[in-house]
Design a protein around this motif. Structure first.
Motif, PDB file in Angstrom:
ATOM      1  N   ALA A  51       0.867  -1.149  -0.130  1.00 27.30           N
ATOM      2  CA  ALA A  51      -0.014   0.065  -0.001  1.00 27.30           C
ATOM      3  C   ALA A  51       0.838   1.195  -0.081  1.00 27.30           C
ATOM      4  CB  ALA A  51      -1.075  -0.191   1.137  1.00 27.30           C
ATOM      5  N   GLN A  79       2.003   1.941  -3.428  1.00 21.36           N
ATOM      6  CA  GLN A  79       1.332   2.606  -4.254  1.00 21.36           C
ATOM      7  C   GLN A  79       1.119   4.009  -4.158  1.00 21.36           C
ATOM      8  OE1 GLN A  79      -2.372  -0.061  -4.950  1.00 21.36           O
ATOM      9  NE2 GLN A  79      -1.361  -1.498  -3.619  1.00 21.36           N
ATOM     10  N   TYR A  85      -5.038   1.070   4.436  1.00 16.17           N
ATOM     11  CA  TYR A  85      -5.335   0.154   3.418  1.00 16.17           C
ATOM     12  C   TYR A  85      -6.564  -0.765   3.661  1.00 16.17           C
ATOM     13  CZ  TYR A  85      -2.502  -3.309   5.693  1.00 16.17           C
ATOM     14  OH  TYR A  85      -2.190  -4.223   6.510  1.00 16.17           O
ATOM     15  N   GLU A 101       0.309  -5.904  -6.154  1.00 17.66           N
ATOM     16  CA  GLU A 101      -0.436  -4.408  -6.191  1.00 17.66           C
ATOM     17  C   GLU A 101      -1.963  -4.975  -6.042  1.00 17.66           C
ATOM     18  OE1 GLU A 101       2.239  -5.051  -8.036  1.00 17.66           O
ATOM     19  OE2 GLU A 101       3.260  -3.723  -7.348  1.00 17.66           O
ATOM     20  N   ALA A 133      -3.649  -5.479  -1.881  1.00 15.44           N
ATOM     21  CA  ALA A 133      -4.218  -4.409  -1.127  1.00 15.44           C
ATOM     22  C   ALA A 133      -4.071  -3.077  -1.715  1.00 15.44           C
ATOM     23  CB  ALA A 133      -3.211  -4.307   0.277  1.00 15.44           C
ATOM     24  N   LYS A 134      -4.951  -2.358  -1.290  1.00 10.03           N
ATOM     25  CA  LYS A 134      -5.193  -0.916  -2.098  1.00 10.03           C
ATOM     26  C   LYS A 134      -5.359   0.205  -0.788  1.00 10.03           C
ATOM     27  CE  LYS A 134      -5.612  -2.195  -6.247  1.00 10.03           C
ATOM     28  NZ  LYS A 134      -4.658  -2.237  -7.380  1.00 10.03           N
ATOM     29  N   PRO A 135      -4.213   1.261  -0.982  1.00  6.58           N
ATOM     30  CA  PRO A 135      -4.768   2.406  -0.028  1.00  6.58           C
ATOM     31  C   PRO A 135      -6.143   2.909  -0.106  1.00  6.58           C
ATOM     32  CG  PRO A 135      -2.533   2.791  -1.512  1.00  6.58           C
ATOM     33  CD  PRO A 135      -3.429   1.505  -2.161  1.00  6.58           C
TER      34      PRO A 135
END
Length: 731
Positions: A655, A658, A674, A685, A688-690
């Protein structure tokens, strides 16, 4: 004869002609005065070096007053000859730099923030109610009419405005864009418009109408204020943040303390009013504005600067002020090294607090006894201070077990600081119990702020960079604490109690059929035997000691769930207390605790276990059905290094990278938020995403979040042997 007014000190900082004071008058007026004054530092060293100081400063152009005098050496307690150097605040830094170039000179009292030194030397403090004599805008005389040690003090009405971004509290500089919200006098308005000009004009209108003394922000230091300043520069529309045209910006920094990284965003300091970023202030978060003001008055640190420092800085300032008042020299750079110890000496002295591991299981008739402010009390009662431990004049007074002598002829600096703090906190706790409900919250916030100062005081006693830190004093305190806990244990066992658990300053004791008055009698006996007050925290209806995750038969210090007789729940060391887990996990465990807490006996407790398991099933169903708000899935963790320094693709590192690719600058100690999107994906990628970068069509990993909920449930139910009844997510 000048004009006489009564006013409170809102702000103080160095100016061209002295110290600038912003005052709040009794009639609601706000005004700026200048106090012409010189601040003092000291130069020591051999006679030749001191003569050289006089020669150099007599030739310099800055206004300087010199005087030969004596001051007290901190460690020896003896007076030593020094040159007192007095100069206006604006010249103070350059004079210090000049004297520092002279060979053989030792400098004292030179690296204290000038507004603090001003408060130390005048006896003034933030929010002091003062009698002021002025001629025009110049202070002729100023005298405090109250004391920072007063329990009851009046403050001027402080107008406040709260600025934040609309919506959920995402870390603002991580990429979130939203409208600006302003809350004044309970009313919230959204500052929007067709362009930045409308935003800035709306903000100017609010400041013109309400003229706030306090600007509270969320992410103001790291995002809001810098962003608004950039818009102001682009549009040419000036911002009204300062009552005097200036904004002092300090850079953010990371530091490592107590096993973790902390990041402090760069401070945006206003002039004439306060800016407090609630997302960048420990004290504000723990004790509110009342606690922040309480500590500012005692520590003599301006409110908005204190908001961005630690309680260690506050307690250090109290120690510095005590030293200045007593004529003790404060070295520019601490030079005292730790005394040599053999490996055997280290094993004997460096043990920390005493801990008894609890037996895994659930118990009734358990009482908790807690020593009141044990470590600060030890410092005050046994005169533990860096200059008193290891003295040569009192060999008959020695620390238990480790044998350090402690001076009885000279009262230590640290005990002189902590003793009145202890007394004031106890007085606030008494007022909290005795006062009407509307006043209790204020006293509670003040005592809580003092609690954190006292907690920090012990840590700084052994901190190598602390002004008045020394590891031997730190070891003496922990040695006394072990001795006192052992005495308490012995007294309890003599009365037939079984010690279930003990950690540093708390004991959990068990004896079937015991009445509370019997435990109160035990507490009085322990207090008499140790000299430190020990209080009955309460009787538990039941308490469950939770096992280690690695060794299931072993208990873990300070890891339990218990319910007092009045229904109050106390939990330690479980997921509910962790800030690095998603809210849905903490909420699931909280609901389970609430179900179990309604049980009054062990029998009732076991009857409620199926209901607790049903809570887990409900949360798992919500995850499967997508009935979860995004904010309840967000995980917030703290970076221990820059994003590109991580060697493993942890969710945090993924995260953070990114965010970094989007131009967000991240530092060790800074939090990253995240959501787990596909934990088992082969593409990092996608795992997990912020939170700040999530867009339409986002999804979360149902299985991974279900596993986290189940793990929290297993932690809570592990002492009951009820794990077999838990559901498991499908693979």
């Amino acid at each position: 004869m000048g004009e006489q007014v009564t006013a409170w000190i809102l702000d103080a900082y160095p100016g061209e002609a002295g110290m600038v004071l912003w005052l709040a008058g009794e009639q609601g007026q706000r005004f700026r005065l200048t106090h012409p004054i010189s601040l003092r530092c000291y130069a020591g060293g051999p006679p030749q070096a001191r003569r050289h100081v006089e020669s150099v400063l007599q030739r310099c152009r800055a206004p300087v007053s010199l005087r030969a005098t004596t001051r007290v050496d901190f460690f020896t307690g003896r007076e030593r000859p020094v040159i007192e150097i007095a100069t206006p605040p604006v010249h103070f830094p350059s004079i210090v730099r000049l004297v520092a170039t002279i060979p053989g000179v030792e400098l004292f009292n030179v690296d204290i923030p000038l507004e603090q030194l001003y408060f130390y030397e005048t006896g003034l403090f933030p929010l002091a109610r003062c009698a002021v004599e002025q001629v025009g805008a110049i202070v002729q005389a100023i005298t405090p009419e109250d004391s920072p040690w007063d329990l009851h003090y009046h403050l001027p009405p402080l107008a406040a405005i709260h600025l934040r971004l609309e919506g959920d509290p995402i870390i603002a500089h991580h990429g979130r864009r939203s409208f600006l919200e302003a809350t004044v006098e309970g009313q919230t308005v959204v500052l929007d418009g067709e362009g930045p000009e409308d935003l800035l004009q709306g903000l100017r209108s609010l400041f013109s109408r309400y003229d706030p003394d306090v600007v509270l922000t969320e992410w103001g230091d790291s995002f809001l204020i810098p962003r608004l300043e950039r818009l102001s520069h682009l549009t040419g529309i000036p911002l009204p943040f300062n009552r005097e045209r200036a904004t002092l910006t300090r850079r953010g920094h990371s530091y490592f303390t107590y096993g973790r990284w902390i990041y402090r965003a760069g401070a945006q300091i206003f002039r004439g009013r306060w800016h407090v970023d609630v997302a960048n202030s420990f004290l504000m978060g723990e004790s509110g504005l009342e606690g922040l003001i309480e500590v500012a008055r005692l520590a003599k640190i301006p409110v908005q600067r204190l908001a961005r420092t630690t309680t260690g800085t506050a307690i250090t300032s109290m120690q510095l002020e005590m030293a200045v008042r007593q004529g003790i020299l404060i070295p520019w750079r601490k030079r005292q090294a730790e005394e040599f110890k053999s490996a055997l000496d280290l094993l004997r002295t460096d043990k920390g607090g005493l801990v008894y591991l609890p037996p895994v299981g659930v118990y009734e008739d358990v009482f908790e006894l807690d020593f009141a402010s044990m470590y600060p009390m030890i410092m005050a009662q046994f005169n533990i201070s860096p200059e008193t431990v290891g003295c040569a004049c009192c060999p008959e007074h020695r620390v238990p077990e480790i044998g350090y002598p402690v001076c009885q002829r000279r009262r230590g600096l640290i005990p002189q600081v902590v003793a009145p703090l202890i007394d004031k906190r106890l007085a606030y706790k008494r007022l909290k119990r005795e006062s009407p409900r509307e006043e209790r919250a204020v006293y509670d916030r003040r005592q809580n702020a003092l609690k954190w100062c006292l907690v920090t005081c012990f840590g700084y006693l052994g901190y190598r960079n602390a002004r008045f830190g020394r590891i031997e004093a730190h070891e003496a305190v922990t040695a006394y604490s072990r001795e006192l806990l052992l005495r308490a244990k012995e007294r309890a066992e003599e009365r037939g109690f079984r010690l279930l658990h003990a950690i540093v300053d708390s004991l959990w004791i068990h004896r079937p059929g015991t009445r509370p008055e019997e435990v109160e009698a035990l507490a009085q006996e322990i207090t008499a035997a140790t000299g430190i007050p020990i209080l009955l925290e309460g009787r538990y209806r039941w308490i469950a000691f939770i096992p280690s995750k690695v060794h299931r038969r072993l208990g873990v210090p300070n890891r339990f769930v218990g319910v007092f007789e009045d229904g109050t729940v106390k939990v330690r060391g479980i997921e509910l207390r962790r800030s690095d887990l998603p809210p849905i996990v903490r909420e699931a465990q909280q609901r389970m605790v609430e179900v179990l807490a309604s049980a009054g006996t062990l029998r009732e407790l076991h009857e409620r276990l199926p209901q607790a398991v049903a809570v887990v099933e409900t949360f798992l169903a919500r995850l499967r059905d997508g009935d979860v708000a995004l904010r309840d899935l967000v995980i917030q963790q703290v970076l221990s290094k820059p994003p590109d320094s991580y060697t493993h693709a942890t969710l945090l590192a993924i995260a953070a990278r990114q965010l970094a690719r989007r131009g967000v600058r991240l530092h060790p100690g800074e939090a990253v938020q995240y959501v787990i999107t596909d934990f088992r994906s082969r593409i990092p990628e996608e795992r997990a995403k912020p939170w700040a970068l999530l867009q339409e069509g986002w999804s979360y990993d149902v299985q991974k979040y279900s596993e986290l909920v189940l793990e929290a449930a297993k932690t809570l139910l592990s002492p009951f042997g009820a794990l077999a009844g838990l559901p498991y997510p499908e693979p």
